[in-house]
Design a protein around this motif. Sequence first.
Motif, PDB file in Angstrom:
ATOM      1  N   PRO A 155       0.836  -1.202   0.000  1.00  0.00           N
ATOM      2  CA  PRO A 155       0.000   0.000   0.000  1.00  0.00           C
ATOM      3  C   PRO A 155       0.873   1.256   0.000  1.00  0.00           C
ATOM      4  O   PRO A 155       0.364   2.360  -0.143  1.00  0.00           O
ATOM      5  CB  PRO A 155      -0.778  -0.119   1.312  1.00  0.00           C
ATOM      6  CG  PRO A 155       0.136  -0.876   2.224  1.00  0.00           C
ATOM      7  CD  PRO A 155       0.972  -1.781   1.347  1.00  0.00           C
ATOM      8  N   HIS A 156       2.167   1.084   0.170  1.00  0.00           N
ATOM      9  CA  HIS A 156       3.086   2.235   0.245  1.00  0.00           C
ATOM     10  C   HIS A 156       3.840   2.409  -1.057  1.00  0.00           C
ATOM     11  O   HIS A 156       4.192   1.439  -1.723  1.00  0.00           O
ATOM     12  CB  HIS A 156       4.107   2.032   1.365  1.00  0.00           C
ATOM     13  CG  HIS A 156       3.492   2.031   2.728  1.00  0.00           C
ATOM     14  ND1 HIS A 156       3.140   3.169   3.395  1.00  0.00           N
ATOM     15  CD2 HIS A 156       3.143   0.999   3.538  1.00  0.00           C
ATOM     16  CE1 HIS A 156       2.608   2.864   4.556  1.00  0.00           C
ATOM     17  NE2 HIS A 156       2.593   1.545   4.673  1.00  0.00           N
ATOM     18  N   TYR A 168     -10.631 -17.512  -2.884  1.00  0.00           N
ATOM     19  CA  TYR A 168     -11.257 -16.887  -1.711  1.00  0.00           C
ATOM     20  C   TYR A 168     -10.396 -17.123  -0.472  1.00  0.00           C
ATOM     21  O   TYR A 168     -10.140 -16.207   0.299  1.00  0.00           O
ATOM     22  CB  TYR A 168     -12.655 -17.471  -1.481  1.00  0.00           C
ATOM     23  CG  TYR A 168     -13.636 -17.119  -2.572  1.00  0.00           C
ATOM     24  CD1 TYR A 168     -14.410 -15.977  -2.475  1.00  0.00           C
ATOM     25  CD2 TYR A 168     -13.771 -17.916  -3.707  1.00  0.00           C
ATOM     26  CE1 TYR A 168     -15.307 -15.631  -3.481  1.00  0.00           C
ATOM     27  CE2 TYR A 168     -14.652 -17.585  -4.715  1.00  0.00           C
ATOM     28  CZ  TYR A 168     -15.426 -16.440  -4.597  1.00  0.00           C
ATOM     29  OH  TYR A 168     -16.299 -16.094  -5.587  1.00  0.00           O
ATOM     30  N   GLN A 177      -7.209 -15.213  -0.631  1.00  0.00           N
ATOM     31  CA  GLN A 177      -7.452 -13.810  -0.291  1.00  0.00           C
ATOM     32  C   GLN A 177      -7.625 -13.657   1.227  1.00  0.00           C
ATOM     33  O   GLN A 177      -7.102 -12.720   1.823  1.00  0.00           O
ATOM     34  CB  GLN A 177      -8.687 -13.315  -1.037  1.00  0.00           C
ATOM     35  CG  GLN A 177      -8.979 -11.839  -0.873  1.00  0.00           C
ATOM     36  CD  GLN A 177      -7.961 -10.952  -1.590  1.00  0.00           C
ATOM     37  OE1 GLN A 177      -7.599 -11.212  -2.719  1.00  0.00           O
ATOM     38  NE2 GLN A 177      -7.496  -9.932  -0.901  1.00  0.00           N
ATOM     39  N   ASP A 178      -8.336 -14.598   1.843  1.00  0.00           N
ATOM     40  CA  ASP A 178      -8.464 -14.568   3.312  1.00  0.00           C
ATOM     41  C   ASP A 178      -7.079 -14.616   3.949  1.00  0.00           C
ATOM     42  O   ASP A 178      -6.816 -13.924   4.933  1.00  0.00           O
ATOM     43  CB  ASP A 178      -9.274 -15.778   3.814  1.00  0.00           C
ATOM     44  CG  ASP A 178     -10.770 -15.666   3.490  1.00  0.00           C
ATOM     45  OD1 ASP A 178     -11.215 -14.564   3.107  1.00  0.00           O
ATOM     46  OD2 ASP A 178     -11.481 -16.691   3.628  1.00  0.00           O
ATOM     47  N   LEU A 180      -4.281 -13.537   2.745  1.00  0.00           N
ATOM     48  CA  LEU A 180      -3.582 -12.248   2.612  1.00  0.00           C
ATOM     49  C   LEU A 180      -3.988 -11.303   3.733  1.00  0.00           C
ATOM     50  O   LEU A 180      -3.176 -10.532   4.236  1.00  0.00           O
ATOM     51  CB  LEU A 180      -3.896 -11.581   1.267  1.00  0.00           C
ATOM     52  CG  LEU A 180      -3.384 -12.251  -0.001  1.00  0.00           C
ATOM     53  CD1 LEU A 180      -3.514 -11.288  -1.174  1.00  0.00           C
ATOM     54  CD2 LEU A 180      -1.942 -12.707   0.138  1.00  0.00           C
ATOM     55  N   ASP A 181      -5.281 -11.366   4.102  1.00  0.00           N
ATOM     56  CA  ASP A 181      -5.749 -10.482   5.164  1.00  0.00           C
ATOM     57  C   ASP A 181      -5.080 -10.791   6.506  1.00  0.00           C
ATOM     58  O   ASP A 181      -5.150  -9.993   7.434  1.00  0.00           O
ATOM     59  CB  ASP A 181      -7.282 -10.601   5.315  1.00  0.00           C
ATOM     60  CG  ASP A 181      -8.016  -9.904   4.170  1.00  0.00           C
ATOM     61  OD1 ASP A 181      -7.359  -9.155   3.418  1.00  0.00           O
ATOM     62  OD2 ASP A 181      -9.244 -10.115   4.028  1.00  0.00           O
ATOM     63  N   LEU A 182      -4.474 -11.966   6.598  1.00  0.00           N
ATOM     64  CA  LEU A 182      -3.850 -12.352   7.869  1.00  0.00           C
ATOM     65  C   LEU A 182      -2.336 -12.094   7.888  1.00  0.00           C
ATOM     66  O   LEU A 182      -1.671 -12.376   8.872  1.00  0.00           O
ATOM     67  CB  LEU A 182      -4.109 -13.843   8.145  1.00  0.00           C
ATOM     68  CG  LEU A 182      -5.589 -14.226   8.332  1.00  0.00           C
ATOM     69  CD1 LEU A 182      -5.737 -15.737   8.399  1.00  0.00           C
ATOM     70  CD2 LEU A 182      -6.145 -13.564   9.586  1.00  0.00           C
ATOM     71  N   ILE A 183      -1.822 -11.580   6.793  1.00  0.00           N
ATOM     72  CA  ILE A 183      -0.379 -11.291   6.754  1.00  0.00           C
ATOM     73  C   ILE A 183      -0.136  -9.924   7.375  1.00  0.00           C
ATOM     74  O   ILE A 183      -0.829  -8.961   7.064  1.00  0.00           O
ATOM     75  CB  ILE A 183       0.148 -11.311   5.299  1.00  0.00           C
ATOM     76  CG1 ILE A 183      -0.023 -12.710   4.710  1.00  0.00           C
ATOM     77  CG2 ILE A 183       1.608 -10.869   5.254  1.00  0.00           C
ATOM     78  CD1 ILE A 183       0.370 -12.796   3.233  1.00  0.00           C
ATOM     79  N   ASP A 184       0.827  -9.881   8.261  1.00  0.00           N
ATOM     80  CA  ASP A 184       1.130  -8.614   8.914  1.00  0.00           C
ATOM     81  C   ASP A 184       2.499  -8.125   8.445  1.00  0.00           C
ATOM     82  O   ASP A 184       3.514  -8.760   8.708  1.00  0.00           O
ATOM     83  CB  ASP A 184       1.114  -8.820  10.432  1.00  0.00           C
ATOM     84  CG  ASP A 184       1.106  -7.481  11.152  1.00  0.00           C
ATOM     85  OD1 ASP A 184       0.856  -6.446  10.490  1.00  0.00           O
ATOM     86  OD2 ASP A 184       1.364  -7.466  12.369  1.00  0.00           O
ATOM     87  N   VAL A 185       2.491  -7.021   7.705  1.00  0.00           N
ATOM     88  CA  VAL A 185       3.760  -6.450   7.234  1.00  0.00           C
ATOM     89  C   VAL A 185       4.040  -5.193   8.031  1.00  0.00           C
ATOM     90  O   VAL A 185       3.184  -4.318   8.136  1.00  0.00           O
ATOM     91  CB  VAL A 185       3.695  -6.090   5.736  1.00  0.00           C
ATOM     92  CG1 VAL A 185       5.072  -5.657   5.228  1.00  0.00           C
ATOM     93  CG2 VAL A 185       3.168  -7.255   4.920  1.00  0.00           C
ATOM     94  N   ASP A 186       5.230  -5.126   8.616  1.00  0.00           N
ATOM     95  CA  ASP A 186       5.613  -3.925   9.339  1.00  0.00           C
ATOM     96  C   ASP A 186       6.470  -3.061   8.412  1.00  0.00           C
ATOM     97  O   ASP A 186       7.592  -3.416   8.073  1.00  0.00           O
ATOM     98  CB  ASP A 186       6.387  -4.322  10.603  1.00  0.00           C
ATOM     99  CG  ASP A 186       6.786  -3.096  11.415  1.00  0.00           C
ATOM    100  OD1 ASP A 186       6.147  -2.026  11.221  1.00  0.00           O
ATOM    101  OD2 ASP A 186       7.732  -3.193  12.211  1.00  0.00           O
TER     102      ASP A 186
END
Lengths: 288, 780, 172
Positions: free
Chosen positions: B45-46, B117, B120-121, B123-129
């Motif tokens: 997103p950056h 699906y 995609q779920d 991906l929502d659980l990946i935490d990128v710092d």
Amino acid sequence: MFPASFEYHRASSVKEALAMLQQYGEDGKILAGGHSLIPMMKLRLAQPAHLVDIGGIRQLASIREEGGKVIIGGLVTHHAVERSDVVRAKLGMLSECAAVIGDTQVRNRGTIGGSLAHADPAADYPAAVLALDGEIKIEGTGGSRVVKADDFFIDLMTTAVQPGEVLTEVAFAPVASGAGFTYLKHRQPASGFAMVGVAALLTLDKKGNCDRVRVGITGLGAKPFRAKAVEAALLGKAPAPAIAAAAAHAADGIDPLSDIHASADFRAELARVYTRRALETAAARAKA
Amino acid sequence: MAVIPKFVGERIKRREDPRLITGTGMYVDDVRLPGMLSAVVLRSPHAHAKINSIDLSKARALKGVVCVLSGDDLRDKVGPVPCVAPADHVPYHPVLAQGKVRFVGEGVAVAVASSPYIAQDALDLIDVDYDPLDAVVDPEKALEPGAPVLHEEFGNNSVTFASVPNPAVDEAMRKADKIIKARLVNQRLAPIPMEPRGAVARWDGGYKQLTVWSSTQIPHLLRSQLAEMLKVGENRIRVIAPEVGGGFGCKLNVYAEEALVAHLSMTLGKPVKWIERRRENFAGTTHGRDQITYLEVAALKDGTVTAVKAHFVCDMGAYLQLLTPAIPGFSGLMMTGCYKIPALSFDQQMVFTNKMSTDAYRGAGRPEACYIAERVMDMVAAEFGLDPADVRRKNFIPKEAFPAPTAGGLVYDSGDYELSLNKALEIVGYQKVRAEQEAARKQGRYIGIGIASYVEICGIGPSALLPPKLKGGGWESATIRMEPDCKVTVLTGVSPHGQGQETTFAQIVADELGIDIDDVNVVHGDTAVVQYGIGTFGSRGTTVGGPALMMSVGKLQEKMKKIASTMMEVPPDQLIFTNRTVALASDPSKSIPLQQVVDAAYGYKQPIPGVEPGLDATSFYEPQNCTFPFGTHVAVVEVDPETGVVKFLRYVAVDDCGRILSPLLVEGQVHGGIAQGIAQALYEEVVYDESGQLLTATLMDYAVPKAHMLPRYELSATVTPSPVNVLGVKGVGEAGTIGSTPCVVSAVMDALKPFGIRHIDMPLKPEKVWRAIRDAQQKG
Amino acid sequence: MKLSGEQVLSAPRERVWDLFNNPERLSKLIPGCEKLDVLGPDEYGGTINVGVASVKGIYSGKLKLEDKRAPEHYKMVVDGKGKQGFMRGSGTLDLEAKDRNLTVVKYNGDVQIGGPLVQVGQRVIDSAAKMMLGQFFAAADAELKAEAAGTVARQGIFINFWRWLVRLLSGK
Ligand SMILES: Cc1cc2nc3c(=O)[nH]c(=O)nc-3n(C[C@H](O)[C@H](O)[C@H](O)COP(=O)(O)OP(=O)(O)OC[C@H]3O[C@@H](n4cnc5c(N)ncnc54)[C@H](O)[C@@H]3O)c2cc1C
């Protein structure tokens, strides 16, 4: 485009829909034409756990005349409004407006109830519904109420419809014969929504002066509104000389939206120009 | 027996269309294999950020998830995304970001699961710092000292500085009556094929065979690059480009995801599919244009242009894709357009910014060049108060001058630019429209007439023109096989995805062999079936692939004539192919059925001296020069001065693509091309905000024109065959795009002339036009 | 995105200052915020729960106050992220006593919003942010008035920012 998982429920009556909405509370969401809600779900920006599909509620999908009014059910599609003989004959502006919403697919799926309840600041219908003094019927578990268009749009995408309620119909008094009207829209080039949309309606008295003026504007501000300063400036006057000066008030008191397609001051200018043009067309069509 | 008609030159409907419009074509997403897994990519997103850590544990633990990887997991396993074009600074371009992200949409992690699906779920659980860094979006600011640096190892954001000096330019500038200066911007555009990208990979461990289905324009080149990235022999990789729903240059590339699915399939032992979503397509598929040009033009009072000097700043984006730094070169070389401008010099500064890479997009360098050349002609006309048509005539390379060497060092093959201009002006009724314009102005209406005469490069081209590191050159290949039942299979090395060679090539072969068009099957896009080929881009399909086919047809004909000659007892050179027979040229009633010749070749029961059994031929054609199609477009528009809205009144296009094999297909290409060119002039623009966020990430914000936003086209043609190839063809895939952009801008500027407005940068959106008028009125 | 403007709040400057420095009270004014944890001096962390209506997901963030000059000025640095986007930025707040019972709050900020939210909703981000600010100040004013009247302001007259955005976006 893969939405998060959700449960799908199909309501067969308003009563059942209301019960479902009550049961699922904040996790429930009405699904009508789906043309605003589903794209959001696909982007996972909306992730309702329960969808209450009201698409099967027959009585919401009809256009009827009753008590001297034309009543359009919340589930009536844009296409049906555009093509309805009754609407064409008695609420010409509404069918003119429906005809320029999105494209054929959108008009075949999208509903008037969904459009009004959703209240996108760039949606077309609100301008026409305001100019036609529509009355919106809302049903909740506690009963139903009728809200005037003027009081319906509260703020940016906020309407009088509360969570758990269903917008069931919109009622209109037929447009007076001899009235002139039009809906004029400047499309946002990508989405086709209204960058600015102006619904203008006027009737003339025997002397040829305006005795009723309605101007509904969408796309300009956070919510659609009636340009009352424009209306007041024109009322009681002969259209030809007064329209230009009246239309100059179209954006008065509005904080216009601004995005990559149009800045605030260009939107305001478009609103003034389109208001003038819409009023000119309405005046030309009006019969004293 | 019915006479088989000739097909070349006829208005034949595209033979590929019935399957496409009935939904029976097969695209990548239609590939469904047993046990197939879905891959979905997590994107940054950056625009610019350091990756401190990535926590994949929760995603990996999700039920149905097979594997989740980040860039660090792929270090040393998958080679970098390749750039074959030369540049001073070629950064390491990992398939998934390592340590740092450099544009919004860069791949950061991939999740593979039993369904998209679930992936995609995950991906929502990946935490990128992330540690966000300042981003730089404006290529000129990226060059300033102190600008955030994308690739630290280079110390600054310069990709390459290239310079083509010429002392004659300074001399001309000294002698000029006027030096006109301008800054022109070719904005960033998104190619937007209707089908986004996608890839499926299947590794068959037992056979050590990798099959990759990809929506690509270059199956063979992709195979070569994948072999390098994955360290697998090219003989073990099969790339299939199934139905490809448009490319426009953005699929003339090799992308991270293609290697990623291949690697995943090889490690997981199952087929893996990745399909790009539209939002990913906007953010992570190459963009086009994004060039700023500072111009100095030496002109004489009579409208003669004596020199052009240009400084380009070209935005390459964050990484270099396959040909990224090679595109601007064409803009420089072609900048003199159809004109005999004697002196040209230019330099090009290519720059890294925190945006998606640019690369080829329909026209690739030539639309920019043509835009510059045509703006120059209009500016000269405005400067000296001359008619823009006359200024063009004054400067045209005359038709006697061909083959014509240019100041850019090219040799234009053939042309008659004045003929095309005259024809376009005649169709539009130039004098009459000018009179109407005059009358309208008196009523406060602003009508404008725009002219653009273009020339462009097609049929690329001699291999030396292509980047040295590119596997494969500028040649093309074709195999023709007469099957035992007298039906013909053509294997072409080009990879059509809308250009229609299944039709054109069938037309050619049918005529050459005297058979029906339905007897010909044109096969392409499968490296296991088709000999090595280069692919479809730069309007080369028919221009380079066609002559290759003609060579093979010739070889086949020669062999069949030899066989027939022994059967008919006439010399081979007296034979022709007609109506499914081999016949005597002087008396076609003396003939034998083609089938008999074919039977003799395959049956071979009676050996034919000096002739091998079987009936096929393969050829590789290396062109000696590019081809240079040209034409003139004229637009008549009306500008609403109150809203800035541009309305089309007329649109005339006279295109010359050499010999026309298939008029309907040529028109189709021109229609689509003009639409895309008008889109650049009026509507489209990729917008990033100052922090590098992509603001045009959906079709609700990126304004691809709808039918109602386009004019009715009045098409015509002149025909100046190319001497470069046997077919006399020049190519027409990009012409429409190239001519239309400057034409429309020219028309709008012409409409705005009474306001004293000379230039507005594209896209000419209502607000810009309105603002320019308002500013001019306030000044005046 | 630049945000600047001014708002008049109905309370003396010191009381406004107190409010803007009290994490517990402030948390009630921040849309969707349930509570602010004190992470250090003038540094707070919190999560905005957007389990509202159709939206699942939690946005977590940090809020830091710098350059404090009681009772007139501080700088606020925010940094938050969720699955649908992130927000980073800073802004200054200046309090001016207009009269005994009125304080002018001048704000000037630069916020960067990123991720899918802005990619899909560029057209409404500005107005939504403006609106949210308006609601924040309306809530603050209500809180201050209630404080003066010795009652507790009713929270919830404003709508949480993300929910706004998401609703806005679904117009697309
Ligand atoms: C490509 C595209 C182009 C478009 N172009 C335009 C355009 O030019 N102009 C324009 O005005 N619109 C346009 N739209 C929007 C379209 O008109 C939508 O159909 C409409 O806004 C929503 O109606 P719906 O029935 O699809 O609602 P849904 O998407 O089903 O619902 C929208 C929202 O309203 C709620 N809702 C729906 N029905 C009711 C009800 N009866 N009572 C209470 N709540 C309800 C839902 O819970 C949801 O929150 C476009 C949409 C698309 C996809």
